[in-house]
Design a protein around this motif. Structure first.
Motif: not given
Length: 642
Positions: A174-179, A151-156, A158-163
Motif C-alpha cells: 500500500p506504499c512505496p518500498s525500498v530495499y 499489508i494490513e499493518i502498513l495500511t492501518d 499509514q506508512a509512507k515507505i516500507v524497508v
C-alpha cells in the motif's frame, strides 16, 4: 470519593533503583506510612487503599541526543553483532546517518511512519536509529508474518515507505518500498543532514497487538514515554554500561524495543538472534555461553523452560555469566523460577508486568533467592512515574488492600489513544497523579499486605499464547470472511501439556464443500502462526443457553486427529512417531500426520527437534521440522543426511 493514595517508596529519587527493588524485597510485610514530595504535591501513603505509586523521574531526553553521546564515548566498541558481521558504535552512527539521508531523499519527513519489514541484522539496527534521527515513526513488522497481515499493518499505520530485505510482488504493497541494500549505499546527492529537533511528545514507534474488535490494534508510543521507561528500568535494574545483551523477542513486539534500545543507551553489545519460523533454542544457548551474555531483558516462562531443556541436551548445567534475567508475558510460578535459578545461578531474576499500551512494562519484582515457596509470584511495585490502582468494576471505588478488582495503570507511559478517565478520582487527587492518563487493563488482581501487586486473571476472554496477547475473536473474524462459512466462534482451552490453544467451531453455508484442511490453509494466508487454531470443528449450529447466548460449555470437545491408519515402515519412523506422541501428549501418531495439524506449534517444535537430536544422535535444524512436518518425511530427511 475522597481517598489517600496507598503507595510504596521503591527508591529514593536519584538512587539506584535496583537497590530499591532489593530493599523492597527485604522489607516485605512492613506497613509504611510516610509522606514525600511527588512532583511538588504532598502525597500521603496510607495502608487503607489498594494503590501503589512509583517515584518521580526526570524529564526524558531525546534518544538521538543520548545515542550521540554514547556513540562518541564508545566509538570503537562493538555495538551490534549479527552472525559474522559486527558494527562498532562509530560505524553504527555513520551507517544510520547514511540511511537517514537516503530516507529523507525519498521524501520521508518528521512524524511519518516508516515500515521496517526485514530480518535481524546490523543494518536493521542502523535503520531504526536512522528513523529516530529524522523524527519519523518506527513501525516494525516481523519477517515471518503472512503478507496479508503485514499489508494490513502498513495500511492501518499509514506508512509512507516500507524497508524490505526480500522480494515483494510489484503492486502488492500500500506504499512505496525500498530495499535495505539500497539504503545503506551513500547518496551522491544527499539532502541536508540537519534535521529538526522535535519535542519528545512526538510518536516514535507504533506496534500492533490483538484487538477485542477482532482486528489488530495499533499502539502509538511517544518518545517521552519510551525514554522515560527505558531510563527508569536501566536505573532500576542496575544495567551496567558495556553489558552483553541478546535479542529474544520477535521484532513485531515492543519487548524487542526494550532489548535494542537498552543496549544502545548503555554502550552495550547487542547480539542479534536470527529468528526463522521457530525459536532455535540450541543456537540461543550457544550464544549465551560463547558470548558470555550478561543480560536478558525479555523472556517468557515458556521460553525459559525450553532453553533449560536445550542447555541440558547440550550438557550445560549452568550459565554463570548472566547477571540479569527479566521474565514476563505469562504466569511465572515458583517451579519455573527455580528452573531459572539453577540455569542462571548468578542472575538477578525479575518478574515484570505491564501491557503494551503502557509502554512495555509497568511493575517489577525481584524473585528472592532461597527455598521459600510461593503459590503465586507477585509482579511487584510500579516503575517510576507510574501508579497502580485496584478498582472495583461495579462500584467504581478504589479497593481495599487484598481485595480483588481490576488493575488500572496511571503514568507517563500510558498511550494517550487508550486513556480512560478514572471513575473514582477527583480533581485534587488527579493532580497528585500529575494528570497523567490512565489505562484500564482488564486484568484482575489485588495489592496484598506485603505491598506488592498480584495478577490473578482476566475480566474478559483475552489470553496469552507463548507470551503474545491474543483475542480469539480475531480468528473468528477471519473465518467468517471465508466464502462458504456462515458463522464461526473461537475459544481457548488450557491444555496441561500444550498450554493455551485456540479451537474454532464453524457453521457452513448450505451446500458448502469446505474441508478443515482448506480452511486452515486460508487461515495461514491471513494469520501469524500463534493465532492458528489447533482444531476446526464443523457443527450444524451453535448451542445457546436459556438467554439465547452462546453456551460455550455445550460445544463439543475439540478433537485432534491422532488415529493411526498406517504402521511405520522403519525403526527410525517408529521412534519419531513415539517422540511426536510424547511431545503432543497423544497415545499414537500416524507416520503421515503433520505435527502442526495435530496441535503442535513453533515452541513445541523446538522441544521436538531437541528430543529427536538427543535420541537419534543427529543435528537436525529446527527449520527441517517446518519443511518436513510428518514422522515419515523427517525420517527420510535424517536418513538422507539433511
Amino acid at each position: 470519593m475522597d481517598i489517600d493514595i496507598h503507595a510504596r517508596e521503591i527508591f529514593e529519587p536519584g538512587a539506584r533503583c535496583a537497590s530499591g527493588l532489593a530493599a523492597a524485597s527485604h522489607n516485605q510485610g512492613r506497613a509504611l506510612v510516610i509522606e514525600r514530595s511527588f512532583s511538588g504535591i504532598s502525597l500521603m501513603i496510607s495502608p487503607k487503599f489498594a494503590a501503589l505509586a512509583g517515584a518521580p523521574g526526570p524529564e526524558p531526553r531525546r534518544f538521538v541526543d543520548e545515542f550521540t553521546e554514547i556513540a562518541a564515548t564508545y566509538a570503537n566498541e562493538v555495538a551490534v553483532e549479527s552472525g559474522d558481521t559486527t558494527l562498532t558504535y562509530r560505524a553504527l552512527d555513520e551507517l544510520s546517518t547514511v540511511i537517514a539521508i537516503n530516507l529523507a531523499s525519498r521524501g520521508i519527513v518528521a512524524n511519518q511512519a516508516v515500515g521496517v519489514w526485514t530480518g535481524e541484522s546490523g543494518a536493521l539496527i542502523a535503520t531504526i536509529v536512522a528513523i529516530f534521527k529524522i523524527n519519523a515513526v518506527y513501525v516494525p513488522i516481523d519477517r515471518t508474518l503472512p503478507d496479508s497481515r503485514a499489508i494490513e499493518i502498513l495500511t492501518d499505520g499509514q506508512a509512507k515507505i516500507v524497508v524490505l530485505d526480500h522480494h515483494q510482488p510489484f503492486g502488492s504493497l500500500p506504499c512505496p518500498s525500498v530495499y535495505l541494500s539500497e539504503l545503506i549505499e551513500p547518496n551522491p546527492n544527499p539532502v541536508s543532514r540537519s534535521w529538526e529537533v522535535l519535542a519528545t511528545s512526538r510518536i516514535c514507534y507504533q506496534t500492533y497487538t490483538s484487538g477485542s474488535t477482532g482486528r489488530p490494534k495499533s499502539i502509538r508510543i511517544s518518545e517521552q514515554s519510551m525514554m522515560g521507561y527505558l531510563g527508569g528500568i536501566i536505573e532500576r535494574y542496575e544495567l551496567p554500561l558495556r553489558s552483553s545483551l541478546i535479542t529474544t523477542a520477535s521484532l513485531s513486539f515492543d519487548a524487542s524495543i526494550r532489548e535494542i534500545f537498552c543496549a544502545l543507551l548503555t554502550g552495550s553489545t547487542l547480539y542479534l538472534i536470527q529468528r526463522g519460523k521457530g525459536f532455535d533454542a540450541d543456537g540461543y544457548v550457544r550464544v549465551l555461553q560463547e558470548k558470555g551474555i550478561t543480560a536478558v531483558l525479555s523472556m517468557t516462562p515458556s521460553i525459559l523452560k525450553v532453553i533449560a531443556v536445550a542447555a541440558s541436551s547440550n550438557r550445560i548445567e549452568a550459565l554463570p555469566a548472566l547477571r540479569l534475567l527479566c521474565v514476563g508475558g505469562e504466569v511465572f510460578d515458583q517451579r519455573i523460577a527455580d528452573v531459572g535459578r539453577r540455569l542462571f545461578p548468578n542472575a538477578v531474576l525479575i518478574n515484570h508486568y505491564g501491557p503494551s499500551e503502557c509502554t512495555m512494562t509497568s511493575t517489577a519484582w525481584i524473585v528472592p533467592a532461597g527455598d521459600k515457596l510461593l503459590d503465586r509470584l507477585p509482579v511487584g511495585t510500579p516503575n517510576r512515574d507510574t501508579s497502580i490502582l485496584i478498582i472495583d468494576a461495579e462500584s467504581g471505588e478504589v479497593c481495599e488492600v487484598s481485595q480483588d478488582g481490576e488493575v488500572w495503570i496511571v503514568g507517563r507511559g500510558v498511550c494517550a489513544d487508550y486513556s480512560t478517565p478514572l471513575p473514582c478520582i477527583d480533581d485534587q487527587h488527579l493532580k497528585s497523579l500529575n494528570g497523567w492518563p490512565a489505562y484500564r487493563t482488564g486484568d484482575i488482581g489485588h495489592i496484598a499486605e506485603d505491598e506488592n501487586l498480584y495478577i490473578l486473571g482476566r475480566s474478559d476472554e483475552q489470553i496469552k499464547i507463548r507470551g503474545i496477547r491474543v483475542e480469539p475473536t480475531q480468528v473468528s473474524r477471519i473465518l467468517t470472511g471465508i466464502d462458504g462459512i456462515d458463522d464461526a466462534v473461537t475459544v481457548s482451552v488450557l491444555d496441561d501439556r500444550l498450554g493455551y490453544q485456540l479451537h474454532s467451531y464453524v457453521v457452513l453455508n448450505e451446500g458448502s464443500a469446505l474441508t478443515s484442511d482448506v480452511v486452515k490453509e486460508k487461515l495461514r494466508q491471513e494469520l501469524p502462526a500463534y493465532l492458528l487454531p489447533a482444531s476446526i470443528t464443523f457443527i450444524s449450529s451453535f448451542p445457546v443457553n436459556r438467554h439465547g447466548k452462546l453456551d460455550k460449555g455445550a460445544l463439543p470437545k475439540p478433537h485432534r486427529a491422532t488415529a493411526t491408519t498406517e504402521a511405520p515402515q522403519t525403526r527410525l519412523e517408529a521412534d519419531i512417531c513415539r517422540t511426536f506422541a510424547e511431545i503432543l501428549g497423544t497415545a499414537t501418531v500416524d507416520p503421515n500426520a503433520s505435527f502442526f495439524e495435530l496441535g503442535g506449534h513453533s515452541l513445541l517444535a523446538t522441544y521436538l527437534v531437541l528430543a529427536i537430536n538427543e535420541r537419534e544422535g543427529c543435528s537436525l535444524p529446527l527449520e527441517n521440522i517446518f519443511a518436513n512436518p510428518t514422522p515419515r518425511l523427517l525420517a527420510r530427511n535424517i536418513e538422507a543426511g539433511n
